[in-house]
Enzyme design. Structure first.
Site, PDB file in Angstrom:
ATOM      1  N   LYS A   1      35.493  30.820  59.759  1.00  0.00           N
ATOM      2  CA  LYS A   1      35.443  31.938  60.713  1.00  0.00           C
ATOM      3  C   LYS A   1      34.256  32.848  60.392  1.00  0.00           C
ATOM      4  O   LYS A   1      33.889  33.014  59.228  1.00  0.00           O
ATOM      5  CB  LYS A   1      36.766  32.716  60.599  1.00  0.00           C
ATOM      6  CG  LYS A   1      36.982  33.777  61.682  1.00  0.00           C
ATOM      7  CD  LYS A   1      38.371  34.427  61.548  1.00  0.00           C
ATOM      8  CE  LYS A   1      38.600  35.509  62.580  1.00  0.00           C
ATOM      9  NZ  LYS A   1      39.942  36.148  62.442  1.00  0.00           N
TER      10      LYS A   1
ATOM     11  N   SER B   1      42.618  36.619  66.702  1.00  0.00           N
ATOM     12  CA  SER B   1      41.168  36.595  66.753  1.00  0.00           C
ATOM     13  C   SER B   1      40.541  35.307  66.218  1.00  0.00           C
ATOM     14  O   SER B   1      39.391  35.024  66.523  1.00  0.00           O
ATOM     15  CB  SER B   1      40.611  37.772  65.949  1.00  0.00           C
ATOM     16  OG  SER B   1      40.939  37.613  64.568  1.00  0.00           O
TER      17      SER B   1
ATOM     18  N   SER C   1      46.333  36.989  63.694  1.00  0.00           N
ATOM     19  CA  SER C   1      45.071  36.359  64.092  1.00  0.00           C
ATOM     20  C   SER C   1      44.895  34.906  63.672  1.00  0.00           C
ATOM     21  O   SER C   1      43.971  34.240  64.139  1.00  0.00           O
ATOM     22  CB  SER C   1      43.892  37.167  63.558  1.00  0.00           C
ATOM     23  OG  SER C   1      43.651  38.252  64.417  1.00  0.00           O
TER      24      SER C   1
END
Lengths: 469, 468, 95
Positions: A61, A137, A161
């Site tokens: 990420k 997210s 997330s």
């Protein structure tokens, strides 16, 4: 085809010399070329020759620092930022012989969001339905794993997330206990809630990845000095006598009936495998979302104060006056959701409002933690839906921040209480969207989670389903 | 109307740990810009702080020496304000639960004892250095993250003199603890002041101003005196004092306005989530208390008691720990019970920074004061030579043939010659002019190259003149 | 809770964020709705409850005072938007 396999399958093949890391990288590369223009899981296409072929690759990420490799939190304000250091998890991966995929995964800017629409690189699309969001997210991480554009991935979870996008994309996502995985090198959103965790194709990969990234880190004062067990030992499939609680507050009116039905079936499956299932109560659940949006935004407003263009990232050109430079740089560099959260968090900490908002939220956080302590004094784990609905349409909630915040209603309490939880696929809706089952346990009881999740997973076929792309 | 000044001081002491407060970067003065930084002190995204154990120990030690209560539960908070020398745009500091609280320091002002209460002492991180150029400001972050102990007094100070005494006593205590260099010029000791005036006898406090940038002890005194006068003139002309921050300009000898307070004060403190709290046990506190070194005041009293020094002399000798330790060494090496001659040499000829081995100094003092082998004046010359060469006084005296001539026979010869050569002076002496004798002594001294023992010369001369 | 324009402007200034007139209006409305929702917390019974700032029961996490290598200046400054010699160059503070 190699890209479709799990990490443990590929590791076995590498061990037996049935394949090479080169072949795996090539397979992944061509898959990304093929589908990523539609999915947009990665922030940009990797340059040829950039791909590191020293080990089984993992995708990361965009908020986890990788030395010399752009780490921008999908924010304009961090444009071009190349950290001079590796996050502790990256160091651990490298020393375990895992290769870092040189292109980062998309996310909501600074992890502010539940849909991966708030990214300076544009939204990621759900591989199961390109018109839907992948969740967020860590939407890029979940979508990449679901679309076989990544073997496995790291995400971060502050209020759901990892778990919510894992549910939306039909993959396995674990939020570890707060303090289990070092936060050093994770660009902070809310320091008291953030944890890095794995997004994988199955439970075994999740356990394998946790074996690598967990453990005490002297660079993180909030990291727990507790030994890391071999999590794969929990993958034996036996859950006879496991005490499972089902919180009544999570099955309320307004919950999507199809999601409810699928989760109910999953709970019945656990029963049939020998688990002792009983209703439990988490009476302060109703306060989780408001508490979260005070604490998380307050901490975020502080953590994001450093982005001012002095030392790195964006600086609005041609402004002589420092204060003006800060205001314009930040005004231009942050997206709408980031601005909203910074303003809300600043407000909650500002003079005259601290007690009414921030301090009160910290106290209610205690109540929420106490609820879990009480349940876990009698139960091994709690099962619940991961999200109240399947993946929603891109643009559907972006105009209404509050309705977006409510999509985290089942995941937020876990971060507030600091406990671990996993989301794993437990079915598809009629329209073909995955639903996630969430399993929660007490602090540092990841083994219990893996035990339950593995037993469930092995008795179903959901984790083997692939989206048609 | 008569006014009374009400002053509180905020003193920042830079702790001399090996590494910074929250990272392992070395602390070194005069290193090239931005050469002592890492992701943590640069405040890079993703980095996290871990507290330096020694910094906490130094804070506890200092708090106890200042008679503070050390808190059994202490924590850090973030203090937010935007400034380029603060990379995170918040400072890790302590808000409501500082390490140390409620202490005091007893000072002497014009012979009067006075107690200045200390409100709190807390740990925080230092900021970087900004150099202002014409177009830009240049930023060096080497200093960022060095541990500071902020020591806040109650507003118990009422004159620039008291402020000065408080500050120098505080500096002395901290130096004795060896936790800081306490050098105002180098910035390892910094002092800000809050100051207001009120009519003498009034209880209510007036509007205060904050004084910054007082980079020397003199600066503190001058700035406070200036500000008292400035506020007095304003009040007497019926004007209001504006709450503001003022910078002391030592070149112009005046204060200039830095900024008005209102906007900047909303620091949005909240508990630092990256640092779990610290519990300091009673045992730990007792242990540190027991290990505290002798502090300046205790040492002064002991010097008076054990060595028979005056409070004044003892005060001079204990002002620095180094000097006090050296003095003590010399006193111990001096066999006589009366230590006054040693004190005189330490305060007089050896007042500077130079040191000679205590054994040698005591030998020299013995040669001058007891054995009278050399004069006081020659003694000073020998001392200089000892400092320069490191050799012992007896070696120097022998080599340079500096020993006093005290032999009456030898000096009598010289006296005879001088009397013969100066009949006028002899006459003057006989007619009662005392100066004449001194002149004759001087002549003998001259003839012997300054080596004659003046006492003996005088005796010999007098004997001859009286018999003549 | 309604949130005044002055409050939003104050908070925006505190957090050094430039807002356009349009943004200011939009965000005011959104924050008001969020704060209304957050006001639900007033119903929670927090009588004798102590606040939770750190979720793990950790304390006294300290490190030894031993130096480690710092970053070379060239690496520390590598991301700087503007530098001069080995300094970061930043806009001037004009009070």
């Amino acid at each position: 085809m190699l890209n479709k396999l799990t990490a443990h399958e590929l590791l076995e093949k590498l061990e037996k010399k049935e394949t090479t890391v080169n072949d795996i990288a090539t397979a992944l590369s061509s898959r990304i070329q093929e589908v990523d223009p539609r999915v947009r899981a990665y922030v940009r296409l990797a340059q040829p020759g950039q791909i590191n072929q020293c080990g089984l690759p993992i995708s990361i990420k965009d908020n986890i620092c990788t030395e010399g490799l752009n780490t921008e939190c999908c924010s304009k304000i961090l444009e071009g930022f190349k950290p001079p250091y590796d996050a502790t998890v990256i160091k651990k991966l490298k020393s375990a012989g895992i290769a870092i995929w040189p292109n980062k995964l998309n996310m909501d800017e600074f992890a502010f969001g539940s849909s991966t629409e708030n990214s300076s690189f544009g939204p990621t699309h759900n591989p199961w339905n390109l018109e839907c969001v992948p969740g967020g997210s860590s939407g890029g991480s979940a979508a990449a794993v679901a679309a076989d554009e990544a073997i496995w991935a790291l995400g971060s979870d502050t209020g759901g997330s990892i778990r919510q996008p894992a549910a939306f994309c039909g993959v396995v996502g674990l939020k570890p206990t707060y303090g289990r995985v070092s936060r050093y090198g994770l660009i902070a959103f809310a320091s008291s809630l953030d944890q890095i965790g794995p997004l994988t194709k199955d439970v075994r990969d999740s356990a394998l990845l946790m074996n690598i990234i967990s453990g005490h880190d002297e660079k993180d004062s909030t990291s727990a000095d507790i030994p890391v067990p071999d999590y794969t030992q929990a993958l034996h499939g036996d859950i006879k006598g496991l005490k499972v609680g089902v919180p009544k507050e999570y099955f309320i009116e307004g919950m999507d009936p199809e999601t409810r039905k699928i989760v109910d079936e999953a709970i019945n499956k656990l029963k049939s495998l020998g688990a002792q299932v009983a209703p439990v109560s988490l009476p302060n659940s109703q306060y989780a979302v408001p508490v979260y949006y005070i604490i998380a935004t307050a901490e975020a407003s502080s953590n994001l104060a450093r982005f001012d263009g002095d030392q790195y990232g964006l600086r609005k050109a041609g402004i002589q006056n420092l204060i003006e430079s800060y205001k314009q740089t930040r005004g231009e560099g942050f997206g709408q959701e980031a601005k909203r959260r910074i303003l809300l968090g600043t407000f909650a900490l500002s003079h005259g409002y601290y007690d009414a908002y921030y301090l009160r939220a910290l106290k209610v956080r205690t109540l929420i933690k106490n609820d879990f302590d009480k349940v876990f004094s009698e139960f091994d784990c709690i099962v619940a839906p991961t999200a109240p609905t399947p993946a929603f349409k891109i643009g559907e909630k972006s105009a209404d921040p509050l309705s977006m915040y409510l999509s985290d209603i089942y995941t937020i309490s876990v971060n507030l209480a600091g406990i671990p939880a996993i989301s794993l696929p437990c079915g598809l809706t009629k329209s073909g969207l995955p639903i996630g089952l969430q399993i929660l346990a007490k602090p540092f009881a990841e083994e219990t989670i893996f035990r339950a999740a593995y037993a469930y997973e092995q008795s179903t076929e959901w984790h083997k389903l692939k989206p048609k792309l | 109307m008569e006014y009374e000044a009400v002053i509180g001081l905020e003193v920042h002491v830079q702790l001399k740990t090996k590494t910074k407060a929250f990272c392992n970067c070395r602390i070194e003065f005069g290193s090239p810009p931005n050469s002592l930084t890492c992701p943590v002190c640069l405040g890079l995204p993703g980095s996290l702080p871990v507290l330096n154990k020694t910094a906490l120990d130094y804070a506890i030690k200092t708090g106890l020496a200042l008679n503070c209560t050390v808190q059994e539960f202490t924590k850090f908070d973030r203090k937010h304000y935007y400034y380029p020398d603060l990379p995170k745009n918040y400072q890790i500091s302590q808000y409501d639960l500082p390490v140390c609280k409620d202490g005091f320091l007893d000072i002497q002002v014009d012979g009067q004892a006075k107690r200045i209460r200390i409100k709190r002492a807390h740990l925080e991180e230092d900021a970087g250095k900004l150099i202002h150029e014409s177009g830009n400001s240049l930023l060096d972050l080497n200093r960022t993250g060095i541990p500071l102990l902020e020591i806040v007094s109650e507003p118990d100070i009422h004159s620039p003199q008291e402020a000065h005494e408080y500050l120098s006593d505080l500096k002395m205590v901290v130096e004795y603890l060896e936790v800081s260099d306490c050098d105002m010029e180098k910035g390892t000791l910094r002092c800000d002041a809050n100051i207001s005036l009120r009519p003498k006898g009034a209880q209510e406090l007036g509007t205060k101003t904050e004084l910054k940038n007082m980079n020397s002890f003199k600066g503190v005194k001058d700035a406070l005196a200036y500000e008292i006068q400035r506020q007095k003139v304003l009040l007497e002309s019926g004007e209001k004092i504006i709450q503001q921050t003022l910078l002391w300009d030592p070149k112009e000898n005046k204060t200039v306005v830095m900024r008005t307070k209102e906007e900047a004060k909303d620091y949005r403190y909240f508990p630092e989530p990256d640092l779990p709290p610290f519990l300091i046990s009673k045992e730990k506190i007792e242990q540190v208390k027991k290990a505290l070194p002798e502090l300046p005041k205790e040492r002064l009293q002991r010097f008076v008691r054990e060595y028979g020094l005056s409070e004044y002399d003892a005060g001079i000798l204990v002002a620095s720990k180094d000097r006090a330790g050296y003095s003590e060494e010399c006193f111990c090496a001096w066999p006589d019970k009366n230590k006054k001659p040693v004190a005189n040499w330490l305060i007089g000829p050896l007042a500077g920074q130079s040191r000679v081995p205590a054994k040698n100094l005591v030998e020299l003092i013995d040669l001058v004061e007891n054995k009278q082998l050399i004069s006081h004046l020659t003694g000073k010359i020998v001392l200089e030579e000892m400092i320069a060469s490191g050799r012992s006084p007896s070696v120097i005296i022998q080599e340079k043939n500096l020993a006093q001539i005290s032999d009456q026979g030898a000096l009598d010869k010289e006296a005879e010659a001088v009397i013969k050569a100066n009949p006028k002076s002899v006459e003057d002496f006989k007619s009662g002019k005392a100066n004449a004798l001194m002149f004759l002594v001087g002549q003998v001294m001259k003839k012997t190259g300054g080596k004659a023992n003046p006492k003996v010369v005088q005796e010999v001369l007098r004997r001859r003149l009286d018999n003549a | 809770m309604a949130i005044s324009r002055e409050t939003i402007e104050y908070v925006a200034n505190l957090s050094r964020i430039q807002l356009s007139e349009e943004e200011l209006k939009k965000i005011s409305g959104q924050l008001a709705a969020i704060l209304d929702f957050i006001d639900k917390l007033k119903n929670a019974d927090i009588g004798n409850v102590s606040p939770t700032s750190h979720i793990l029961p950790l304390n006294n996490i300290l490190r030894e005072d031993s130096p480690k290598e710092s970053l070379p200046a060239v690496q520390a400054l590598a991301n700087a938007p503007q530098k001069k010699n080995d300094f970061y160059a930043v806009p001037k503070v004009i009070e």
